[in-house]
Design a protein around this motif. Structure first.
Motif, PDB file in Angstrom:
ATOM      1  N   PRO A 226       0.816  -1.210   0.000  1.00 10.53           N
ATOM      2  CA  PRO A 226       0.000   0.000   0.000  1.00 10.53           C
ATOM      3  C   PRO A 226       0.852   1.264   0.000  1.00 10.53           C
ATOM      4  O   PRO A 226       1.982   1.267   0.478  1.00 10.53           O
ATOM      5  N   GLN A 227       0.288   2.316  -0.519  1.00 12.42           N
ATOM      6  CA  GLN A 227       0.942   3.621  -0.517  1.00 12.42           C
ATOM      7  C   GLN A 227       0.510   4.354   0.749  1.00 12.42           C
ATOM      8  O   GLN A 227      -0.322   5.254   0.725  1.00 12.42           O
ATOM      9  N   ASP A 228       1.087   3.939   1.861  1.00 11.99           N
ATOM     10  CA  ASP A 228       0.692   4.431   3.176  1.00 11.99           C
ATOM     11  C   ASP A 228       1.915   4.404   4.082  1.00 11.99           C
ATOM     12  O   ASP A 228       2.535   3.353   4.252  1.00 11.99           O
ATOM     13  N   PHE A 229       2.280   5.538   4.656  1.00 13.07           N
ATOM     14  CA  PHE A 229       3.478   5.614   5.492  1.00 13.07           C
ATOM     15  C   PHE A 229       3.417   4.712   6.718  1.00 13.07           C
ATOM     16  O   PHE A 229       4.441   4.286   7.234  1.00 13.07           O
ATOM     17  N   LYS A 230       2.216   4.398   7.219  1.00 12.53           N
ATOM     18  CA  LYS A 230       2.134   3.554   8.415  1.00 12.53           C
ATOM     19  C   LYS A 230       2.402   2.083   8.099  1.00 12.53           C
ATOM     20  O   LYS A 230       2.638   1.296   9.003  1.00 12.53           O
ATOM     21  N   TYR A 231       2.372   1.696   6.832  1.00 12.70           N
ATOM     22  CA  TYR A 231       2.616   0.310   6.441  1.00 12.70           C
ATOM     23  C   TYR A 231       4.091  -0.024   6.643  1.00 12.70           C
ATOM     24  O   TYR A 231       4.970   0.683   6.171  1.00 12.70           O
TER      25      TYR A 231
ATOM     26  N   ARG B 109      -2.582  -3.730  -1.639  1.00 10.32           N
ATOM     27  CA  ARG B 109      -2.963  -4.479  -0.446  1.00 10.32           C
ATOM     28  C   ARG B 109      -3.378  -3.511   0.661  1.00 10.32           C
ATOM     29  O   ARG B 109      -3.042  -2.333   0.642  1.00 10.32           O
ATOM     30  N   ALA B 110      -4.072  -4.043   1.652  1.00  9.68           N
ATOM     31  CA  ALA B 110      -4.498  -3.251   2.811  1.00  9.68           C
ATOM     32  C   ALA B 110      -3.290  -2.782   3.611  1.00  9.68           C
ATOM     33  O   ALA B 110      -2.213  -3.376   3.561  1.00  9.68           O
ATOM     34  N   SER B 111      -3.463  -1.726   4.377  1.00 14.93           N
ATOM     35  CA  SER B 111      -2.374  -1.140   5.160  1.00 14.93           C
ATOM     36  C   SER B 111      -2.106  -1.853   6.472  1.00 14.93           C
ATOM     37  O   SER B 111      -1.024  -1.749   7.020  1.00 14.93           O
ATOM     38  N   ASP B 112      -3.089  -2.576   6.995  1.00 13.40           N
ATOM     39  CA  ASP B 112      -2.963  -3.190   8.312  1.00 13.40           C
ATOM     40  C   ASP B 112      -2.794  -4.706   8.216  1.00 13.40           C
ATOM     41  O   ASP B 112      -3.361  -5.358   7.337  1.00 13.40           O
ATOM     42  N   LYS B 113      -2.063  -5.262   9.143  1.00 11.31           N
ATOM     43  CA  LYS B 113      -1.799  -6.696   9.195  1.00 11.31           C
ATOM     44  C   LYS B 113      -3.103  -7.496   9.191  1.00 11.31           C
ATOM     45  O   LYS B 113      -4.031  -7.202   9.952  1.00 11.31           O
TER      46      LYS B 113
END
Length: 109
Positions: free
Chosen positions: A66-71, A94-98
């Motif tokens: 994912p294009q998300d800094f928290k990933y 893909r989703a950002s969270d496990k």
């Protein structure tokens, strides 16, 4: 039905009557349902499941991180239902969270 220049990693599960175009890459954790058409230069990556009778046009990228800094590299998923048409240059990450997933239902364009 699979072009000789396509890269299909060991472990990928490809259904019956699937067409995969030139220079496409299917990585090891991908499952593609029956009767799908994958165009040229397509990347299907990560933990991705694609339902039957989907058409994915050239240069699409599905299942990338994912294009998300928290990933931070957690295992997450993409689930694409059946009878979908994904046009050229589309990205589905893909989703950002496990353990979570990006889900696209059935019959979409």
């Amino acid at each position: 039905m699979i072009h000789p220049s396509a890269i299909i990693e060991k472990g990928a599960k490809i259904g019956k009557n699937v067409q995969i175009g030139p220079f496409s890459t299917i990585t090891k954790n991908v499952e593609i349902g029956d009767n799908c058409i994958i165009g040229s230069n397509v990347l299907i990556d990560g933990w991705t499941t694609i339902g039957e009778a989907c058409e994915i046009s050239h240069c699409a990228a599905i299942g990338s991180p994912p294009q998300d800094f928290k990933y931070k590299g957690e295992k997450s998923f993409v689930h694409l239902g059946k009878n979908n048409i994904i046009r050229e240059y589309v990205t589905i990450h893909r989703a950002s969270d496990k353990g979570r997933e990006t889900r696209v239902g059935d019959g979409n364009l």
